[in-house]
Design a protein around this motif. Sequence first.
Motif, mmCIF file in Angstrom:
data_model
loop_
_atom_site.group_PDB
_atom_site.id
_atom_site.type_symbol
_atom_site.label_atom_id
_atom_site.label_comp_id
_atom_site.label_asym_id
_atom_site.label_seq_id
_atom_site.Cartn_x
_atom_site.Cartn_y
_atom_site.Cartn_z
ATOM 1 N N ARG A 292 -8.199 -5.231 14.615
ATOM 2 C CA ARG A 292 -9.005 -6.413 14.975
ATOM 3 C C ARG A 292 -8.875 -6.814 16.447
ATOM 4 O O ARG A 292 -8.864 -7.998 16.780
ATOM 5 C CB ARG A 292 -8.646 -7.601 14.079
ATOM 6 C CG ARG A 292 -8.823 -7.281 12.602
ATOM 7 C CD ARG A 292 -8.398 -8.429 11.719
ATOM 8 N NE ARG A 292 -8.306 -8.028 10.318
ATOM 9 C CZ ARG A 292 -7.714 -8.737 9.363
ATOM 10 N NH1 ARG A 292 -7.181 -9.904 9.642
ATOM 11 N NH2 ARG A 292 -7.657 -8.301 8.128
ATOM 12 N N LEU A 293 -8.741 -5.806 17.291
ATOM 13 C CA LEU A 293 -8.687 -6.069 18.738
ATOM 14 C C LEU A 293 -10.053 -5.804 19.356
ATOM 15 O O LEU A 293 -10.810 -4.963 18.855
ATOM 16 C CB LEU A 293 -7.620 -5.170 19.380
ATOM 17 C CG LEU A 293 -6.184 -5.687 19.233
ATOM 18 C CD1 LEU A 293 -5.172 -4.564 19.334
ATOM 19 C CD2 LEU A 293 -5.881 -6.791 20.247
ATOM 20 N N PRO A 294 -10.376 -6.478 20.455
ATOM 21 C CA PRO A 294 -11.684 -6.240 21.085
ATOM 22 C C PRO A 294 -11.733 -4.873 21.756
ATOM 23 O O PRO A 294 -10.702 -4.363 22.221
ATOM 24 C CB PRO A 294 -11.770 -7.355 22.143
ATOM 25 C CG PRO A 294 -10.350 -7.695 22.452
ATOM 26 C CD PRO A 294 -9.580 -7.473 21.178
ATOM 27 N N THR A 295 -12.922 -4.293 21.817
ATOM 28 C CA THR A 295 -13.053 -2.979 22.467
ATOM 29 C C THR A 295 -14.010 -3.035 23.653
ATOM 30 O O THR A 295 -14.207 -2.039 24.327
ATOM 31 C CB THR A 295 -13.540 -1.908 21.456
ATOM 32 O OG1 THR A 295 -14.784 -2.345 20.914
ATOM 33 C CG2 THR A 295 -12.541 -1.702 20.342
ATOM 34 N N ASN A 296 -14.645 -4.189 23.859
ATOM 35 C CA ASN A 296 -15.455 -4.332 25.071
ATOM 36 C C ASN A 296 -15.517 -5.801 25.491
ATOM 37 O O ASN A 296 -15.213 -6.701 24.697
ATOM 38 C CB ASN A 296 -16.865 -3.745 24.890
ATOM 39 C CG ASN A 296 -17.607 -4.462 23.791
ATOM 40 O OD1 ASN A 296 -17.872 -5.661 23.894
ATOM 41 N ND2 ASN A 296 -17.943 -3.748 22.724
#
Length: 354
Positions: A292-296
């Motif tokens: 659940r980490l951001p990728t952009n």
Amino acid sequence: MRCIEEDICCNRTKIFIGRNIIEVLREYIDGKALILRQRVIDPNRIVNILRDRNIYEVVLDGGERDKDISNVMNIVRILYEKGFQRRDHIVAVGGGTLTDVAGFVASIYLRGINLVNIPTTLLGMVDAAIGGKNGVNLGDMKNALGTFYQPSIIVSDLEFLDTLPDEEMVNGMAEVIKYAVVMDRELYTFLKKSYDRFFNRDYDVIEDIVYRSAIDKLSIVKQDPYELKGIRSVLNFGHTIGHAIEVSTKFSISHGKAVAIGMVCESMLGIELGVSPKDILEEVIHMLKLYRLPTNVKELGIDIDRDLALYAVTRDKKSRGAEILMPLPVELGKWDLFRVDIEFVKSVFIKCLG
Ligand SMILES: NC(=O)c1ccc[n+]([C@@H]2O[C@H](COP(=O)([O-])OP(=O)(O)OC[C@H]3O[C@@H](n4cnc5c(N)ncnc54)[C@H](O)[C@@H]3O)[C@@H](O)[C@H]2O)c1
Ligand SMILES: O=C(O)C(=O)C[C@@H](O)[C@H](O)[C@H](O)COP(=O)(O)O
Ligand SMILES: [Zn+2]
């Protein structure tokens, strides 16, 4: 309880990992102790253990704003006023921002006083409390002032995580995914099958994550404690761009989230350079999403000051003239250090910003 012991330079560091293990502290602290804690942490757990010692307390708010030289100077003054000597202790109880401040203070006061780290965030347990790097920020430059100074004892008591929100647990996972991608393929495989149990707060899984991360970090730090040999640089994967994101959003994006996006952009960079395999980007994005980490940057829903972000890249500590030293994955779980033209880094960063 698990215990890891390692000699780093001329110091022995002991790390204790487990649940409800804070009692081990008693054995290691005599004389005076300054408990430096974050406000959210209940002081009683520590104070009860050290109640028959000569203890003092300083409280920081928590968060990146604490990493300021004014906090360092305030704490140094208190140590001096209370007559702290080298054999006395600073006991740092909090997340990575607090252990960074505490480490810096411990290293400069009398040129070195005993330091005990009690990380209370996952990020602290897997990374920040270990390895002796510390730092405070100077305006737009992240970790501009700091030293290398090893704590003697690190107690990672998982019970502290009971109160840590999921969002902060996730921040810590960014650094764990960093180890997995650049140096530990086995950890990558473990993480891939463990995310459900992680989010259900299965403490067997969390303890394994903390333990494996500590082993990975120490394995690097003991070879290159002062980051002089191009080995410790691996721990900076995702951080050139990560720090630029933190700075250019005025530190409103957490270190963990910024490093997550940093790893995506730096993987893109490795592929464009032709040194990283094409599927590494997919692997990094897949794992970040599982946790659940951001990728952009768009996912952050916040404006980035692009000029400041690009400027921050040029001020990275790994810059060498017109180039920058960058650790990049050469396959999953393996890395190498590359000298990359700063203008090229900037051009990939611009593309990655979208
Ligand atoms: N020195 C290093 O090797 C190293 C490595 C990685 C990161 N860092 C630094 O660490 C910092 C990030 O650390 P962090 O993510 O731990 O941030 P943090 O220390 O700001 O903690 C995050 C938040 O969690 C709160 N908190 C702490 N423990 C808690 C608990 N048990 N229960 C509930 N809330 C709790 C804090 O008060 C804070 O609001 C960054 O400044 C980064 O640069 C340093
Ligand atoms: O311990 C190290 O070495 C690291 O680089 C760990 C990083 O996760 C950490 O964020 C560190 O504070 C980065 O600092 P920097 O000033 O070297 O970029
Ligand atoms: Zn980091």
